[in-house]
Scaffold this motif. Structure first.
Motif, mmCIF file in Angstrom:
data_model
loop_
_atom_site.group_PDB
_atom_site.id
_atom_site.type_symbol
_atom_site.label_atom_id
_atom_site.label_comp_id
_atom_site.label_asym_id
_atom_site.label_seq_id
_atom_site.Cartn_x
_atom_site.Cartn_y
_atom_site.Cartn_z
ATOM 1 N N SER A 111 21.091 16.413 46.856
ATOM 2 C CA SER A 111 21.623 15.464 45.820
ATOM 3 C C SER A 111 20.884 15.692 44.464
ATOM 4 C CB SER A 111 21.343 14.161 46.193
ATOM 5 O OG SER A 111 22.528 13.730 47.408
ATOM 6 N N MET A 112 21.810 15.650 43.166
ATOM 7 C CA MET A 112 21.054 16.167 42.033
ATOM 8 C C MET A 112 21.616 15.245 41.127
ATOM 9 S SD MET A 112 20.796 20.287 42.351
ATOM 10 C CE MET A 112 19.807 20.424 40.926
ATOM 11 N N GLY A 113 20.932 14.516 40.008
ATOM 12 C CA GLY A 113 21.766 14.186 39.021
ATOM 13 C C GLY A 113 20.920 12.996 38.430
ATOM 14 N N GLY A 114 19.622 13.220 38.157
ATOM 15 C CA GLY A 114 18.769 12.133 37.760
ATOM 16 C C GLY A 114 18.480 11.124 38.658
ATOM 17 N N VAL A 115 18.111 11.780 39.854
ATOM 18 C CA VAL A 115 17.806 10.862 41.216
ATOM 19 C C VAL A 115 16.372 10.369 41.154
ATOM 20 C CG1 VAL A 115 17.487 10.834 43.598
ATOM 21 C CG2 VAL A 115 19.263 11.900 42.414
ATOM 22 N N SER A 116 16.082 9.099 41.024
ATOM 23 C CA SER A 116 14.998 8.500 41.033
ATOM 24 C C SER A 116 14.082 8.714 42.320
ATOM 25 C CB SER A 116 14.678 7.030 40.571
ATOM 26 O OG SER A 116 15.148 6.935 39.277
ATOM 27 N N VAL A 117 12.923 8.825 42.678
ATOM 28 C CA VAL A 117 11.825 8.749 43.629
ATOM 29 C C VAL A 117 11.691 7.545 44.050
ATOM 30 C CG1 VAL A 117 9.902 9.624 44.983
ATOM 31 C CG2 VAL A 117 11.032 11.248 43.045
ATOM 32 N N THR A 118 12.222 7.024 45.384
ATOM 33 C CA THR A 118 11.876 5.631 46.091
ATOM 34 C C THR A 118 11.447 5.933 47.139
ATOM 35 O OG1 THR A 118 13.940 5.289 46.529
ATOM 36 C CG2 THR A 118 13.675 4.577 44.371
ATOM 37 N N LEU A 119 10.654 4.943 47.725
ATOM 38 C CA LEU A 119 10.210 4.977 49.219
ATOM 39 C C LEU A 119 11.384 4.704 50.267
ATOM 40 C CD1 LEU A 119 6.674 3.130 49.218
ATOM 41 C CD2 LEU A 119 7.310 5.709 49.044
ATOM 42 N N ALA A 120 12.150 3.991 49.886
ATOM 43 C CA ALA A 120 13.413 3.679 50.546
ATOM 44 C C ALA A 120 14.294 5.153 50.816
ATOM 45 C CB ALA A 120 14.297 2.721 49.853
ATOM 46 N N ARG A 121 14.600 5.845 49.769
ATOM 47 C CA ARG A 121 15.031 7.003 49.999
ATOM 48 C C ARG A 121 14.259 8.022 50.763
ATOM 49 N NH1 ARG A 121 17.065 7.036 43.710
ATOM 50 N NH2 ARG A 121 19.328 5.714 43.911
ATOM 51 N N ALA A 122 13.039 7.832 50.546
ATOM 52 C CA ALA A 122 12.290 8.835 51.397
ATOM 53 C C ALA A 122 11.966 8.717 52.812
ATOM 54 C CB ALA A 122 10.694 8.800 50.834
ATOM 55 N N GLN A 123 12.456 7.493 53.342
ATOM 56 C CA GLN A 123 12.699 7.188 54.760
ATOM 57 C C GLN A 123 13.538 8.129 55.446
ATOM 58 O OE1 GLN A 123 12.833 2.977 55.219
ATOM 59 N NE2 GLN A 123 11.039 2.596 54.224
ATOM 60 N N LYS A 124 14.635 8.330 54.636
ATOM 61 C CA LYS A 124 15.797 8.972 55.102
ATOM 62 C C LYS A 124 15.896 10.480 54.663
ATOM 63 C CE LYS A 124 18.283 4.541 55.573
ATOM 64 N NZ LYS A 124 19.757 3.841 55.063
ATOM 65 N N ALA A 125 15.181 10.783 53.520
ATOM 66 C CA ALA A 125 15.420 12.239 53.269
ATOM 67 C C ALA A 125 14.007 12.751 52.529
ATOM 68 C CB ALA A 125 16.761 12.243 52.233
ATOM 69 N N TYR A 126 14.299 13.831 52.184
ATOM 70 C CA TYR A 126 13.065 14.475 51.432
ATOM 71 C C TYR A 126 13.388 14.542 50.081
ATOM 72 C CZ TYR A 126 10.612 16.654 55.646
ATOM 73 O OH TYR A 126 10.202 16.895 56.878
ATOM 74 N N PHE A 127 12.248 14.432 49.278
ATOM 75 C CA PHE A 127 12.275 14.671 47.914
ATOM 76 C C PHE A 127 11.771 15.935 47.388
ATOM 77 C CE2 PHE A 127 12.990 10.154 47.363
ATOM 78 C CZ PHE A 127 13.937 10.009 46.512
ATOM 79 N N SER A 128 12.208 16.723 46.716
ATOM 80 C CA SER A 128 11.535 17.849 46.088
ATOM 81 C C SER A 128 10.425 17.435 45.152
ATOM 82 C CB SER A 128 12.647 18.723 45.150
ATOM 83 O OG SER A 128 12.606 18.126 43.943
ATOM 84 N N THR A 129 9.580 18.518 44.628
ATOM 85 C CA THR A 129 8.544 18.228 43.813
ATOM 86 C C THR A 129 9.155 17.695 42.328
ATOM 87 O OG1 THR A 129 7.480 20.258 44.411
ATOM 88 C CG2 THR A 129 6.923 19.341 42.098
ATOM 89 N N PRO A 130 8.619 16.552 41.972
ATOM 90 C CA PRO A 130 9.330 15.949 40.686
ATOM 91 C C PRO A 130 9.373 17.090 39.580
ATOM 92 C CG PRO A 130 7.676 14.442 41.831
ATOM 93 C CD PRO A 130 7.617 15.942 42.600
ATOM 94 N N TYR A 131 10.265 16.609 38.838
ATOM 95 C CA TYR A 131 10.471 17.476 37.620
ATOM 96 C C TYR A 131 10.410 16.868 36.372
ATOM 97 C CZ TYR A 131 15.372 15.862 37.703
ATOM 98 O OH TYR A 131 16.445 15.228 37.805
ATOM 99 N N LEU A 132 10.217 15.403 36.465
ATOM 100 C CA LEU A 132 10.253 14.604 35.188
ATOM 101 C C LEU A 132 9.780 13.248 35.651
ATOM 102 C CD1 LEU A 132 11.431 14.132 32.220
ATOM 103 C CD2 LEU A 132 13.305 13.069 33.214
ATOM 104 N N THR A 133 9.034 12.695 34.578
ATOM 105 C CA THR A 133 8.251 11.362 34.879
ATOM 106 C C THR A 133 8.988 10.634 34.010
ATOM 107 O OG1 THR A 133 5.926 12.295 35.127
ATOM 108 C CG2 THR A 133 6.252 10.092 34.411
ATOM 109 N N ASP A 134 9.296 9.444 34.437
ATOM 110 C CA ASP A 134 10.280 8.379 33.895
ATOM 111 C C ASP A 134 9.863 7.163 34.229
ATOM 112 O OD1 ASP A 134 12.422 7.707 32.327
ATOM 113 O OD2 ASP A 134 13.904 8.804 33.431
ATOM 114 N N GLY A 135 10.842 5.990 33.940
ATOM 115 C CA GLY A 135 10.319 4.561 34.221
ATOM 116 C C GLY A 135 11.270 3.805 33.579
#
Length: 271
Positions: A111-135
């Motif tokens: 999945s791509m398209g401005g996806v924010s890193v969250t622990l809830a998502r990380a419980q079900k899938a992997y995240f790549s190395t982050p490419y942008l710091t945001d908030g």
């Protein structure tokens, strides 16, 4: 009796080890159909990289309703990744609420398209190395920008906070907005028009989006996007358990964010 107990323990250990090996192989293979152990093999065999994307989050992913064409920074990045694998690209429509489920159901490879890193998502899938710091930051009509400089000033009776459902924006608003009126608007492509039209006052979203939408809508101002309410990162969502594919995508992210590739794609959306 002692000998029997020892042999039974050894047998149990052997069964556990074999069972664990079978589980690990099955788990890794679950992300890669057609008998391949990893998507790093399955995608080139298939000849297509399938990418889930919402198409409603500029500047990362946007689906033009008139032409049915996807554009955006992460759309260009997806095409670049597909090219590195020697395959074609196929975009799979999804929503923020179904983003993780569509990936785990194998409707797409990532999945791509401005996806924010969250622990809830990380419980079900992997995240790549982050490419942008945001908030998270706010955007409002420029005429009202001095009124909404802080989260406390936004969360007041009479203030109308508009939010799109199913993602991290809604989670932030649910957790932090207690006094203001919350308006849910399903179409993220038209949500900023609601603020321009005066039907809402503020939206809280990623700082990168506030800056881009402020350029599209001269009536709107991004409020302190360089000092967001939260720390966040953008990354690409990958199937859990496929270590080889994750390692490849991580290396690709590292190279493209250091050789000017990502910066070139982003620059096209900054003008």
């Amino acid at each position: 009796m002692r000998r029997t107990t020892t042999l039974s323990a050894l047998a149990l250990a052997l069964v556990t080890a074999v069972g664990g090996a079978v589980f690990t192989t099955a788990q890794a293979g679950s992300a890669a159909p057609n008998g391949a152990r990893t998507l790093l093999d399955a995608v080139p065999r298939r000849g297509v990289l399938r990418v889930c994307t919402t198409g409603d989050y500029r500047p990362f992913s946007y689906l033009d309703p008139k032409t049915s064409t996807y554009t955006g920074i992460d759309i260009d990045m997806a095409k670049n990744l597909a090219s590195s694998l020697g395959v074609k690209i196929s975009f799979v429509p999804t929503t923020w609420a179904k983003l993780v489920d569509d990936l785990t159901a194998r409707k797409c490879d990532m999945s791509m398209g401005g996806v924010s890193v969250t622990l809830a998502r990380a419980q079900k899938a992997y995240f790549s190395t982050p490419y942008l710091t945001d908030g998270k930051a706010a955007i409002a009509r420029c005429a009202d920008k001095d009124k909404y400089q802080t989260l406390d000033a936004i969360d007041q009776p009479g203030v109308r906070v508009i939010v799109n459902p199913g993602g991290t924006n809604e989670k932030f608003v649910t957790a932090n907005i207690k006094k203001a009126t919350v308006i849910t608007h399903a179409d993220n492509n038209t949500i900023f028009d609601e603020i321009v039209a005066g039907r809402a006052d503020v939206m809280i979203t990623d700082a990168s989006e506030t800056k881009y939408e402020a350029k599209l809508h001269p009536e709107l101002c991004a409020l302190n996007p360089d000092k967001p309410f939260t720390f966040g990162e953008k990354a690409y969502l990958l199937p859990r358990g496929d270590e080889e594919f994750k390692q490849y995508v991580d290396q690709w992210v590292h190279l493209t964010t250091h050789d000017g590739t990502y910066a070139g794609y982003a620059a096209a959306w900054q003008n």
